[in-house]
Design a protein around this motif. Sequence first.
Motif, PDB file in Angstrom:
ATOM      1  N   LYS A 288      51.735 -26.943 -31.598  1.00 54.54           N
ATOM      2  CA  LYS A 288      51.747 -26.878 -33.056  1.00 54.54           C
ATOM      3  C   LYS A 288      51.696 -25.435 -33.529  1.00 54.54           C
ATOM      4  O   LYS A 288      52.413 -25.039 -34.476  1.00 54.54           O
ATOM      5  CB  LYS A 288      50.553 -27.664 -33.611  1.00 54.54           C
ATOM      6  CG  LYS A 288      50.541 -27.763 -35.129  1.00 54.54           C
ATOM      7  CD  LYS A 288      49.378 -28.627 -35.603  1.00 54.54           C
ATOM      8  CE  LYS A 288      49.377 -28.731 -37.114  1.00 54.54           C
ATOM      9  NZ  LYS A 288      48.251 -29.573 -37.621  1.00 54.54           N
ATOM     10  N   LYS A 290      52.760 -22.730 -31.921  1.00 51.54           N
ATOM     11  CA  LYS A 290      54.027 -22.045 -31.632  1.00 51.54           C
ATOM     12  C   LYS A 290      55.136 -22.558 -32.551  1.00 51.54           C
ATOM     13  O   LYS A 290      56.031 -21.800 -32.937  1.00 51.54           O
ATOM     14  CB  LYS A 290      54.419 -22.246 -30.180  1.00 51.54           C
ATOM     15  CG  LYS A 290      53.391 -21.800 -29.160  1.00 51.54           C
ATOM     16  CD  LYS A 290      52.750 -20.467 -29.461  1.00 51.54           C
ATOM     17  CE  LYS A 290      53.691 -19.292 -29.360  1.00 51.54           C
ATOM     18  NZ  LYS A 290      52.997 -18.000 -29.675  1.00 51.54           N
ATOM     19  N   SER A 291      55.071 -23.826 -32.915  1.00 55.72           N
ATOM     20  CA  SER A 291      56.071 -24.363 -33.835  1.00 55.72           C
ATOM     21  C   SER A 291      55.960 -23.692 -35.209  1.00 55.72           C
ATOM     22  O   SER A 291      56.975 -23.412 -35.865  1.00 55.72           O
ATOM     23  CB  SER A 291      55.902 -25.878 -33.971  1.00 55.72           C
ATOM     24  OG  SER A 291      56.846 -26.424 -34.854  1.00 55.72           O
ATOM     25  N   GLU A 292      54.748 -23.414 -35.639  1.00 64.21           N
ATOM     26  CA  GLU A 292      54.540 -22.734 -36.915  1.00 64.21           C
ATOM     27  C   GLU A 292      55.036 -21.296 -36.861  1.00 64.21           C
ATOM     28  O   GLU A 292      55.341 -20.702 -37.901  1.00 64.21           O
ATOM     29  CB  GLU A 292      53.063 -22.779 -37.284  1.00 64.21           C
ATOM     30  CG  GLU A 292      52.565 -24.185 -37.609  1.00 64.21           C
ATOM     31  CD  GLU A 292      51.067 -24.227 -37.832  1.00 64.21           C
ATOM     32  OE1 GLU A 292      50.415 -23.183 -37.599  1.00 64.21           O
ATOM     33  OE2 GLU A 292      50.547 -25.288 -38.222  1.00 64.21           O
ATOM     34  N   TRP A 295      59.034 -21.333 -33.157  1.00 64.61           N
ATOM     35  CA  TRP A 295      59.552 -21.799 -31.871  1.00 64.61           C
ATOM     36  C   TRP A 295      60.035 -23.248 -32.005  1.00 64.61           C
ATOM     37  O   TRP A 295      59.461 -24.044 -32.751  1.00 64.61           O
ATOM     38  CB  TRP A 295      58.464 -21.735 -30.793  1.00 64.61           C
ATOM     39  CG  TRP A 295      58.115 -20.344 -30.368  1.00 64.61           C
ATOM     40  CD1 TRP A 295      57.560 -19.367 -31.139  1.00 64.61           C
ATOM     41  CD2 TRP A 295      58.291 -19.785 -29.074  1.00 64.61           C
ATOM     42  NE1 TRP A 295      57.366 -18.230 -30.421  1.00 64.61           N
ATOM     43  CE2 TRP A 295      57.804 -18.452 -29.130  1.00 64.61           C
ATOM     44  CE3 TRP A 295      58.790 -20.258 -27.872  1.00 64.61           C
ATOM     45  CZ2 TRP A 295      57.828 -17.598 -28.029  1.00 64.61           C
ATOM     46  CZ3 TRP A 295      58.805 -19.421 -26.772  1.00 64.61           C
ATOM     47  CH2 TRP A 295      58.334 -18.109 -26.853  1.00 64.61           C
ATOM     48  N   GLU A 296      61.096 -23.587 -31.256  1.00 64.01           N
ATOM     49  CA  GLU A 296      61.574 -24.961 -31.207  1.00 64.01           C
ATOM     50  C   GLU A 296      60.964 -25.663 -29.997  1.00 64.01           C
ATOM     51  O   GLU A 296      61.076 -25.179 -28.859  1.00 64.01           O
ATOM     52  CB  GLU A 296      63.099 -25.014 -31.107  1.00 64.01           C
ATOM     53  CG  GLU A 296      63.631 -26.443 -31.105  1.00 64.01           C
ATOM     54  CD  GLU A 296      65.141 -26.519 -31.155  1.00 64.01           C
ATOM     55  OE1 GLU A 296      65.669 -27.627 -31.359  1.00 64.01           O
ATOM     56  OE2 GLU A 296      65.790 -25.468 -30.983  1.00 64.01           O
ATOM     57  N   VAL A 297      60.331 -26.792 -30.234  1.00 66.25           N
ATOM     58  CA  VAL A 297      59.686 -27.566 -29.168  1.00 66.25           C
ATOM     59  C   VAL A 297      60.617 -28.704 -28.762  1.00 66.25           C
ATOM     60  O   VAL A 297      60.971 -29.552 -29.594  1.00 66.25           O
ATOM     61  CB  VAL A 297      58.320 -28.114 -29.628  1.00 66.25           C
ATOM     62  CG1 VAL A 297      57.670 -28.913 -28.509  1.00 66.25           C
ATOM     63  CG2 VAL A 297      57.411 -26.971 -30.071  1.00 66.25           C
ATOM     64  N   THR A 324      62.307 -21.115 -27.480  1.00 63.51           N
ATOM     65  CA  THR A 324      62.201 -22.543 -27.197  1.00 63.51           C
ATOM     66  C   THR A 324      61.096 -22.806 -26.199  1.00 63.51           C
ATOM     67  O   THR A 324      60.865 -22.014 -25.270  1.00 63.51           O
ATOM     68  CB  THR A 324      63.538 -23.074 -26.638  1.00 63.51           C
ATOM     69  OG1 THR A 324      64.571 -22.826 -27.601  1.00 63.51           O
ATOM     70  CG2 THR A 324      63.464 -24.555 -26.341  1.00 63.51           C
ATOM     71  N   LEU A 342      55.349 -33.852 -31.871  1.00 60.91           N
ATOM     72  CA  LEU A 342      55.542 -32.432 -32.170  1.00 60.91           C
ATOM     73  C   LEU A 342      56.902 -31.918 -31.714  1.00 60.91           C
ATOM     74  O   LEU A 342      57.237 -30.755 -31.980  1.00 60.91           O
ATOM     75  CB  LEU A 342      54.432 -31.609 -31.514  1.00 60.91           C
ATOM     76  CG  LEU A 342      53.010 -31.889 -32.007  1.00 60.91           C
ATOM     77  CD1 LEU A 342      51.993 -31.161 -31.139  1.00 60.91           C
ATOM     78  CD2 LEU A 342      52.867 -31.446 -33.465  1.00 60.91           C
ATOM     79  N   CYS A 343      57.669 -32.747 -31.035  1.00 60.67           N
ATOM     80  CA  CYS A 343      58.979 -32.324 -30.517  1.00 60.67           C
ATOM     81  C   CYS A 343      60.044 -32.525 -31.590  1.00 60.67           C
ATOM     82  O   CYS A 343      60.131 -33.582 -32.221  1.00 60.67           O
ATOM     83  CB  CYS A 343      59.344 -33.127 -29.275  1.00 60.67           C
ATOM     84  SG  CYS A 343      58.211 -32.887 -27.883  1.00 60.67           S
ATOM     85  N   ARG A 344      60.874 -31.510 -31.783  1.00 54.45           N
ATOM     86  CA  ARG A 344      61.966 -31.600 -32.779  1.00 54.45           C
ATOM     87  C   ARG A 344      63.158 -32.349 -32.219  1.00 54.45           C
ATOM     88  O   ARG A 344      63.863 -33.033 -32.964  1.00 54.45           O
ATOM     89  CB  ARG A 344      62.368 -30.191 -33.208  1.00 54.45           C
ATOM     90  CG  ARG A 344      61.231 -29.418 -33.830  1.00 54.45           C
ATOM     91  CD  ARG A 344      61.706 -28.167 -34.475  1.00 54.45           C
ATOM     92  NE  ARG A 344      62.843 -28.417 -35.347  1.00 54.45           N
ATOM     93  CZ  ARG A 344      62.960 -27.896 -36.566  1.00 54.45           C
ATOM     94  NH1 ARG A 344      61.975 -27.176 -37.051  1.00 54.45           N
ATOM     95  NH2 ARG A 344      64.034 -28.119 -37.280  1.00 54.45           N
TER      96      ARG A 344
END
Length: 386
Positions: A288, A290-292, A295-297, A324, A342-344
């Motif tokens: 979470k 790193k996504s903020e 980064w793309e998870v 990524t 949390l994965c896109r």
Amino acid sequence: MESLFRPFKWGFGEVSQLLLQLESRGHAFQTARSLVTPRKSLWGEHKEAPTGARRPRAKRPPEAANPKESSDPSKPEGTPLLKKFWRQFRAQAAPPGVTELQRLRDDDFPRKKRVLPVERTDGSEILFGIAPCSMALATSKRSFSRLFLKAAPGGAAPSMEAFSRQAGDRGIPVEMVQRKVLDQLCHGGVHQGVCLEATPLHPIDWTCRMEGATTEKATQLLWLALEGILDPMNLGAVLRSAHFLGVDGIVMSRKNSCPLTPVVSKASSGAMEVLDVFGADDLPSFLKAKSEEGWEVLGTVAHTNAQEGIPVVSCLDFRWMRPTILVLGNEGHGLSPETKSLCRRMLTIAPGRELEPGIESLNVSVAAGILLHSICAQKTKEGKEK
């Protein structure tokens, strides 16, 4: 007669003295002769003995009737010589099947020699194998106590001599031991003649140090996140593929995951000693955060499992445009529901044929190699030179 004693390689004097003693014990001598040459007479002449006939008992020579009263001091006492004769006679005259049965027994139930345990430093572990020990000595991420090398009759091999010099330069004691000692140290692992006593490795806290984990330096960054990998062989294989293909960082969940053991180091062929493996007590919180940061998870899923609300993309169709994180789940149940949320996108590997139920997925280490290669193959020249 001489054929009876030829295997013993005795001198003529010993044979003549033994004959006198055996003749004084006529029954025992006839038994020995009948076992070795059943159809020969007492003095070795070939005669066919009639069925049921008894062999004549040899007359006792007067001078050997009572060995204690013999006046010849050159003749040794009979007891040691007789013991020597019967001991060698039993070995020569044993039925051939007995030896074969003993060999079969030893093959099925080998006699285990007791190996005295090697005293180890408290809190240490034993690395084994040429690559893990070599990488560990080169990177110096551990503290070392002793280096164990296999003792060879013809001298140490060149690779072993290199280990010995490397340890000597670092002040590490070197012990030459037998193979069974090395087998005991590594619990039967493939040690290749080398074991190294060292302190354990532990994952680094991701909140303390995350080199290269910012989006300001480069757009093509790839991190690998591992959630609940339990098999040390799988974990080692994943680390080896990640190091080979150029992954920038690895983070693993601390809970319900395999620790960084010597078996993992061996399975990774020493890559575990080179990589900085980070640990997270709460992997979803790490993802979470790193996504903020932009980064793309990416999650991973078998090709037959549709995900509600999360796009599923083939690894061949994925385009790597920004930093990524690729997340791999447990060997059995995959990613946890919280991590999936949390994965896109979810990456999948398309099979080359119709698969039977139960074998629709790949081993996690094999899948990791394919997925990482499909992403890293898109690395631009700028990304390779960073």
